[in-house]
Design a protein around this motif. Structure first.
Motif, PDB file in Angstrom:
ATOM      1  N   THR A   1       7.617   9.586   6.813  1.00 41.17           N
ATOM      2  CA  THR A   1       8.204   9.036   5.589  1.00 41.17           C
ATOM      3  C   THR A   1       7.091   8.685   4.612  1.00 41.17           C
ATOM      4  O   THR A   1       6.151   7.966   4.968  1.00 41.17           O
ATOM      5  CB  THR A   1       9.019   7.775   5.897  1.00 41.17           C
ATOM      6  OG1 THR A   1      10.037   8.089   6.855  1.00 41.17           O
ATOM      7  CG2 THR A   1       9.679   7.227   4.638  1.00 41.17           C
ATOM      8  N   LEU A   2       7.202   9.176   3.383  1.00 38.18           N
ATOM      9  CA  LEU A   2       6.248   8.835   2.332  1.00 38.18           C
ATOM     10  C   LEU A   2       6.695   7.543   1.656  1.00 38.18           C
ATOM     11  O   LEU A   2       7.843   7.411   1.254  1.00 38.18           O
ATOM     12  CB  LEU A   2       6.173   9.957   1.290  1.00 38.18           C
ATOM     13  CG  LEU A   2       5.738  11.348   1.778  1.00 38.18           C
ATOM     14  CD1 LEU A   2       5.765  12.338   0.622  1.00 38.18           C
ATOM     15  CD2 LEU A   2       4.345  11.291   2.392  1.00 38.18           C
ATOM     16  N   ILE A   3       5.780   6.595   1.539  1.00 40.77           N
ATOM     17  CA  ILE A   3       6.091   5.313   0.906  1.00 40.77           C
ATOM     18  C   ILE A   3       5.093   5.083  -0.222  1.00 40.77           C
ATOM     19  O   ILE A   3       3.875   5.073   0.005  1.00 40.77           O
ATOM     20  CB  ILE A   3       6.021   4.156   1.921  1.00 40.77           C
ATOM     21  CG1 ILE A   3       7.043   4.372   3.043  1.00 40.77           C
ATOM     22  CG2 ILE A   3       6.252   2.824   1.222  1.00 40.77           C
ATOM     23  CD1 ILE A   3       6.968   3.343   4.139  1.00 40.77           C
ATOM     24  N   ASN A   4       5.610   4.921  -1.417  1.00 40.29           N
ATOM     25  CA  ASN A   4       4.747   4.680  -2.574  1.00 40.29           C
ATOM     26  C   ASN A   4       4.321   3.216  -2.637  1.00 40.29           C
ATOM     27  O   ASN A   4       5.075   2.320  -2.248  1.00 40.29           O
ATOM     28  CB  ASN A   4       5.467   5.050  -3.868  1.00 40.29           C
ATOM     29  CG  ASN A   4       5.754   6.538  -3.971  1.00 40.29           C
ATOM     30  OD1 ASN A   4       5.101   7.349  -3.312  1.00 40.29           O
ATOM     31  ND2 ASN A   4       6.718   6.902  -4.796  1.00 40.29           N
TER      32      ASN A   4
ATOM     33  N   TYR B   1       2.270  15.031   2.105  1.00 42.26           N
ATOM     34  CA  TYR B   1       2.288  15.272   3.546  1.00 42.26           C
ATOM     35  C   TYR B   1       0.983  15.924   4.024  1.00 42.26           C
ATOM     36  O   TYR B   1       0.308  16.628   3.265  1.00 42.26           O
ATOM     37  CB  TYR B   1       3.446  16.197   3.914  1.00 42.26           C
ATOM     38  CG  TYR B   1       4.812  15.633   3.593  1.00 42.26           C
ATOM     39  CD1 TYR B   1       5.346  14.587   4.341  1.00 42.26           C
ATOM     40  CD2 TYR B   1       5.566  16.149   2.544  1.00 42.26           C
ATOM     41  CE1 TYR B   1       6.603  14.080   4.055  1.00 42.26           C
ATOM     42  CE2 TYR B   1       6.817  15.648   2.241  1.00 42.26           C
ATOM     43  CZ  TYR B   1       7.327  14.609   3.001  1.00 42.26           C
ATOM     44  OH  TYR B   1       8.572  14.096   2.701  1.00 42.26           O
ATOM     45  N   VAL B   2       0.652  15.662   5.275  1.00 43.06           N
ATOM     46  CA  VAL B   2      -0.464  16.373   5.909  1.00 43.06           C
ATOM     47  C   VAL B   2      -0.076  17.847   6.044  1.00 43.06           C
ATOM     48  O   VAL B   2       1.074  18.164   6.390  1.00 43.06           O
ATOM     49  CB  VAL B   2      -0.776  15.753   7.293  1.00 43.06           C
ATOM     50  CG1 VAL B   2      -1.726  16.644   8.092  1.00 43.06           C
ATOM     51  CG2 VAL B   2      -1.374  14.356   7.122  1.00 43.06           C
ATOM     52  N   PHE B   3      -1.029  18.741   5.775  1.00 42.22           N
ATOM     53  CA  PHE B   3      -0.731  20.172   5.846  1.00 42.22           C
ATOM     54  C   PHE B   3      -1.944  20.940   6.350  1.00 42.22           C
ATOM     55  O   PHE B   3      -3.057  20.384   6.462  1.00 42.22           O
ATOM     56  CB  PHE B   3      -0.286  20.709   4.475  1.00 42.22           C
ATOM     57  CG  PHE B   3      -1.358  20.673   3.415  1.00 42.22           C
ATOM     58  CD1 PHE B   3      -2.154  21.787   3.155  1.00 42.22           C
ATOM     59  CD2 PHE B   3      -1.579  19.518   2.667  1.00 42.22           C
ATOM     60  CE1 PHE B   3      -3.141  21.750   2.187  1.00 42.22           C
ATOM     61  CE2 PHE B   3      -2.564  19.477   1.693  1.00 42.22           C
ATOM     62  CZ  PHE B   3      -3.347  20.590   1.443  1.00 42.22           C
TER      63      PHE B   3
ATOM     64  N   ILE C   1      -0.174   5.967  11.050  1.00 42.46           N
ATOM     65  CA  ILE C   1       0.092   5.622   9.663  1.00 42.46           C
ATOM     66  C   ILE C   1      -1.136   5.990   8.850  1.00 42.46           C
ATOM     67  O   ILE C   1      -2.264   5.637   9.220  1.00 42.46           O
ATOM     68  CB  ILE C   1       0.406   4.121   9.498  1.00 42.46           C
ATOM     69  CG1 ILE C   1       1.667   3.742  10.281  1.00 42.46           C
ATOM     70  CG2 ILE C   1       0.549   3.752   8.027  1.00 42.46           C
ATOM     71  CD1 ILE C   1       1.945   2.247  10.321  1.00 42.46           C
ATOM     72  N   LEU C   2      -0.936   6.695   7.767  1.00 44.62           N
ATOM     73  CA  LEU C   2      -2.011   7.018   6.839  1.00 44.62           C
ATOM     74  C   LEU C   2      -1.806   6.141   5.610  1.00 44.62           C
ATOM     75  O   LEU C   2      -0.793   6.259   4.923  1.00 44.62           O
ATOM     76  CB  LEU C   2      -1.973   8.503   6.468  1.00 44.62           C
ATOM     77  CG  LEU C   2      -3.033   9.024   5.488  1.00 44.62           C
ATOM     78  CD1 LEU C   2      -4.431   8.671   5.948  1.00 44.62           C
ATOM     79  CD2 LEU C   2      -2.889  10.523   5.310  1.00 44.62           C
ATOM     80  N   SER C   3      -2.741   5.230   5.350  1.00 42.13           N
ATOM     81  CA  SER C   3      -2.527   4.197   4.340  1.00 42.13           C
ATOM     82  C   SER C   3      -3.648   4.190   3.309  1.00 42.13           C
ATOM     83  O   SER C   3      -4.811   4.487   3.614  1.00 42.13           O
ATOM     84  CB  SER C   3      -2.446   2.822   5.008  1.00 42.13           C
ATOM     85  OG  SER C   3      -2.398   1.790   4.049  1.00 42.13           O
TER      86      SER C   3
ATOM     87  N   TYR D   1       0.828  -1.196   0.000  1.00 42.09           N
ATOM     88  CA  TYR D   1       0.000   0.000   0.000  1.00 42.09           C
ATOM     89  C   TYR D   1       0.868   1.253   0.000  1.00 42.09           C
ATOM     90  O   TYR D   1       1.933   1.275   0.639  1.00 42.09           O
ATOM     91  CB  TYR D   1      -0.891   0.028   1.247  1.00 42.09           C
ATOM     92  CG  TYR D   1      -1.809  -1.159   1.386  1.00 42.09           C
ATOM     93  CD1 TYR D   1      -3.083  -1.138   0.834  1.00 42.09           C
ATOM     94  CD2 TYR D   1      -1.409  -2.291   2.096  1.00 42.09           C
ATOM     95  CE1 TYR D   1      -3.941  -2.217   0.974  1.00 42.09           C
ATOM     96  CE2 TYR D   1      -2.251  -3.377   2.236  1.00 42.09           C
ATOM     97  CZ  TYR D   1      -3.520  -3.347   1.676  1.00 42.09           C
ATOM     98  OH  TYR D   1      -4.366  -4.421   1.816  1.00 42.09           O
ATOM     99  N   SER D   2       0.416   2.291  -0.674  1.00 43.89           N
ATOM    100  CA  SER D   2       1.051   3.592  -0.476  1.00 43.89           C
ATOM    101  C   SER D   2       0.650   4.086   0.904  1.00 43.89           C
ATOM    102  O   SER D   2      -0.474   3.834   1.373  1.00 43.89           O
ATOM    103  CB  SER D   2       0.611   4.578  -1.559  1.00 43.89           C
ATOM    104  OG  SER D   2      -0.788   4.778  -1.517  1.00 43.89           O
ATOM    105  N   LYS D   3       1.558   4.779   1.575  1.00 44.51           N
ATOM    106  CA  LYS D   3       1.265   5.180   2.955  1.00 44.51           C
ATOM    107  C   LYS D   3       2.185   6.307   3.394  1.00 44.51           C
ATOM    108  O   LYS D   3       3.175   6.642   2.728  1.00 44.51           O
ATOM    109  CB  LYS D   3       1.414   3.992   3.900  1.00 44.51           C
ATOM    110  CG  LYS D   3       2.805   3.387   3.938  1.00 44.51           C
ATOM    111  CD  LYS D   3       2.924   2.258   4.962  1.00 44.51           C
ATOM    112  CE  LYS D   3       2.096   1.054   4.611  1.00 44.51           C
ATOM    113  NZ  LYS D   3       2.313  -0.075   5.565  1.00 44.51           N
TER     114      LYS D   3
END
Length: 503
Positions: free
Chosen positions: A208-211, A185-187, A171-173, A98-100
């Protein structure tokens, strides 16, 4: 208008060159066949960590990588960093991911959310901006409740909030596996109310952004291939430890790779032996085979108490010497291990078998737990190998920085040679101060003005005059070779006390 003063006094500011840095000889690379999100990228070979909790967040607390890292970071003093390196021991297929956004560890609790009744945050998922507002946390009683409140606002979107209780992070997934939309990123989009992005650690600089990645297969590799691939990507590591079980052939291959690295890329390896048969002095024992080579590059610790990563802490103890300090050089013998159970039932016969091969063990002497004997497999003392590696690296970097750091040049003359030797004498004094070098009698052959039986204070550097240099070396702009004699301070490991009495 006045004339510039530079017409009388002209000042030129010369650029100060950037010097090369010494290697960090405290960094251990822990190789693991376990996979984590960070390894979804086929080009990703390693992760830098500073404690065992970070490894738990990546691999879980039931992983060998975590257990090995826990043992390593149990060493006193604690290593500052370590590397978790990928080793594809068997061909493996990685499922789609998953992107997360992985947030960093939180320093707050749900209490900080409880007073917020109008929370909001925003983030991008693909090209869409997702705004969440009207978040009422007044009735939450834990972090999972916080995620439920947020997820209730995300029902119409293909994303979800997760609280990782092990890593204490949000974690935002994505809800969809594989490549596709990725996160930003959250803004703060100033939606009105109380912005909560900074409480989630999902903002730029804290996460960390993960694709997302599609399923992929990784082909089996040998230990030498795994070691080489890490070395090609990143060079500032020194220790090697395999978290998963490796067979005898893999141990030999890893050992052979290490001894082939030479002086500039010198490495050492640690191995935990749990098999009683492998302290026997027999030809079928792989440790006897490697002991006979006496490379001075493999430290082995025997443990029959179930501490399968005892040697990881042994390596942590051995490699955390501060070489630029005062009286900081240490022997590994006598040290205590906190992640290892003392084998207080080891017999004299077993201890002698270990000593014969150069295998370390952890037991008690008169009720005092301690490591014995502080040696590499074959009998070379661990502190001698690591100390010489540190000295060679320091001298090499010092000489290089002296040659490239001069604003003009170091001449190919005896005076230039004196400048070069004077610069590396600084390293000799440093290693006298840290206790690795000491004074004593020189018992090898003659070298320059140093003869057999002479007293030497730690070190002696010597080179011939440029009058003896041949034309080819002069045309190649070579300095004269510098011979270096070292007197190691050694370390007291035992003593005989003779008592006499008189009536």
């Amino acid at each position: 208008m006045s004339l510039p003063i530079s017409q009388v006094v002209d000042v030129i500011l010369q650029q100060s060159p950037q010097g090369a840095q010494k290697r960090d000889l405290s960094v251990v690379a822990i190789f693991t066949n376990e996979m984590c999100d960070e390894y979804n990228n086929p080009d990703s070979r390693y992760i830098v960590v500073s404690d065992a909790n970070q490894v738990a967040s990546l691999f879980g607390t039931n992983s060998d990588a975590y257990r090995a890292a826990s043992a390593l970071f149990s060493a006193k003093p604690k290593p500052k960093t370590a590397i978790i390196a990928r080793y594809v021991q068997e061909t493996v297929t990685i499922p789609a991911t998953y992107s997360k956004i992985n947030g960093s560890a939180l320093a707050i609790s749900y209490i900080h959310f409880k007073t917020i009744t109008d929370g909001y945050l925003s983030f991008y998922y693909g090209s869409d901006q997702i705004d969440i507002s009207g978040l009422d946390f007044s009735k939450v009683s834990n972090m999972d409740d916080v995620t439920k409140i947020i997820n209730a606002k995300l029902e119409d979107h293909q994303v979800k909030f997760i609280f990782d209780s092990v890593g204490r992070r949000f974690i935002l997934s994505s809800k969809t596996e594989g490549k596709g939309s990725n996160f930003g990123y959250v803004f703060n989009a100033e939606l009105g109310g109380t912005y909560i992005g900074h409480l989630t650690n999902l903002v730029d600089g804290k996460c960390t952004l993960i694709n997302g990645e599609d399923a992929a297969s990784y082909n089996k590799e040998t230990p030498a291939e795994a070691l080489s691939k890490l070395q090609n990507q990143y060079q500032n590591w020194y220790g090697v430890y395999f978290a998963n079980t490796i067979n005898d052939a893999e141990l030999i291959e890893a050992h052979d790779w290490i001894i082939a690295q030479g002086v500039e890329n010198a490495k050492v390896m640690a191995f935990t032996e749990t098999r009683p048969a492998n302290i026997e002095y027999v030809d079928t024992n792989v440790l006897k085979t490697l002991s006979m080579r006496n490379s001075g590059r493999l430290m082995v610790q025997y443990n029959n108490k179930g501490n399968t990563h005892a040697a990881a802490e042994l390596m942590g103890i051995a490699l955390t010497t501060v070489w630029n300090g005062i009286n900081t050089a240490k022997t590994v013998k006598f040290k205590q291990q906190v992640s290892v159970t003392s084998d207080d039932k080891i017999t004299i016969n077993e201890a002698n078998k270990c000593r014969r091969l150069g295998i370390n063990y952890y037991t008690d002497y008169a009720g005092v737990n301690m490591l014995a004997e502080g040696v590499m497999l074959g009998g070379t003392f661990i502190d001698e190998t690591t100390g010489l590696d540190a000295f060679i690296n320091a001298v090499q970097i010092q000489a290089f920085n002296t040659l490239q750091g001069q604003p003009t040049k170091i001449p190919q003359t005896d005076r230039g040679q004196e400048i070069l030797i004077s610069s590396i004498k600084v390293i000799g004094e440093q290693f006298i101060d840290n206790g690795f070098l000491g004074s004593g009698k020189w018992t090898l052959g003659d070298l320059g003005g140093l003869s057999y039986g002479d007293q030497i204070n730690g070190y002696y550097f010597y080179s011939d005059s440029f009058d003896t240099q041949d034309i080819a070396d002069r045309e190649a702009r070579k300095m004269m070779p510098i011979n270096c004699a070292l007197k190691l301070a050694g370390a007291g490991h035992s003593v005989d006390i003779i008592v006499q009495f008189n009536r």
